[in-house]
Design a protein around this motif. Structure first.
Motif, PDB file in Angstrom:
ATOM      1  N   GLU A  49      70.564  10.137 -85.705  1.00 19.05           N
ATOM      2  CA  GLU A  49      71.144   9.148 -86.615  1.00 19.05           C
ATOM      3  C   GLU A  49      70.442   7.797 -86.499  1.00 19.05           C
ATOM      4  N   ILE A  50      70.145   7.407 -85.270  1.00 17.89           N
ATOM      5  CA  ILE A  50      69.437   6.137 -85.076  1.00 17.89           C
ATOM      6  C   ILE A  50      68.013   6.237 -85.620  1.00 17.89           C
ATOM      7  N   LEU A  51      67.432   7.405 -85.421  1.00 14.33           N
ATOM      8  CA  LEU A  51      66.070   7.596 -85.909  1.00 14.33           C
ATOM      9  C   LEU A  51      66.037   7.506 -87.438  1.00 14.33           C
ATOM     10  N   SER A  52      67.067   8.015 -88.099  1.00 12.58           N
ATOM     11  CA  SER A  52      67.019   7.889 -89.556  1.00 12.58           C
ATOM     12  C   SER A  52      67.349   6.468 -89.994  1.00 12.58           C
ATOM     13  N   GLU A  53      68.130   5.770 -89.198  1.00 14.93           N
ATOM     14  CA  GLU A  53      68.343   4.345 -89.491  1.00 14.93           C
ATOM     15  C   GLU A  53      67.007   3.599 -89.382  1.00 14.93           C
ATOM     16  N   LEU A  54      66.230   3.964 -88.366  1.00  9.06           N
ATOM     17  CA  LEU A  54      64.923   3.347 -88.185  1.00  9.06           C
ATOM     18  C   LEU A  54      63.994   3.689 -89.358  1.00  9.06           C
ATOM     19  N   LEU A  98      64.502  17.274 -83.744  1.00  3.65           N
ATOM     20  CA  LEU A  98      65.569  16.945 -82.794  1.00  3.65           C
ATOM     21  C   LEU A  98      66.746  17.899 -82.923  1.00  3.65           C
ATOM     22  N   LEU A  99      66.973  18.323 -84.158  1.00  8.40           N
ATOM     23  CA  LEU A  99      68.134  19.178 -84.397  1.00  8.40           C
ATOM     24  C   LEU A  99      67.764  20.664 -84.412  1.00  8.40           C
TER      25      LEU A  99
END
Ligand SMILES: [Fe+2]
Length: 141
Positions: A49-54, A98-99
């Motif tokens: 989730e943070i990676l997609s925010e980035l 990651l998933l």
């Protein structure tokens, strides 16, 4: 294993463009959030989730830079746009992996991001800003 800490914002990151520097600063904040998440042992889903925010914020920021370089008539605009494309591709891959059943090591993601931001800001971004300083007449095009 090498240890990667948060990136502390310092004058060495400033390229001398207020808007772009401010955007870089908020991207580094998201990067640090990811480092914290990893150190806190958060789940892969939370990291993703943070990676997609980035990725979202980087995309918006790259648009700012690309419009700026085009306006300047910066000769390496296309080359620079490709670096942005590669970055987005790379973090999207990290994100989907990651998933998956074979997730990348969190350290691998941080190592990539860490070097990328240092190199990208301090070399490539600084270069178009130096071009702007050498060709101030282009600014008003
Ligand atoms: Fe850039």
């Amino acid at each position: 294993m090498e240890r990667f800490d948060r990136i502390e914002w310092g004058p060495e990151f400033g390229i001398g463009n207020q808007k772009i520097d401010a955007e870089h600063k908020s991207l580094i904040t998201i990067h640090n959030k990811l480092v914290d998440f990893i150190q806190q042992g958060k789940t892969r889903k939370e990291m993703a989730e943070i990676l997609s925010e980035l990725a979202d914020h980087s995309l918006k920021h790259f648009q700012t830079e690309e419009q700026y370089m085009e306006k300047l008539g910066y000769p390496k605009t296309e080359e620079h746009k490709n670096l942005h494309k590669e970055f987005i591709y790379k973090i999207s891959m990290f994100n989907s992996n990651l998933l998956s059943d074979h997730p990348p090591k969190p350290e691998e993601i941080i190592r990539f991001l860490h070097y990328w931001w240092f190199e990208h800001i301090q070399q490539h971004d600084l270069e178009y800003e130096n071009f702007q300083k050498q060709h101030p007449e282009h600014q008003s095009r």
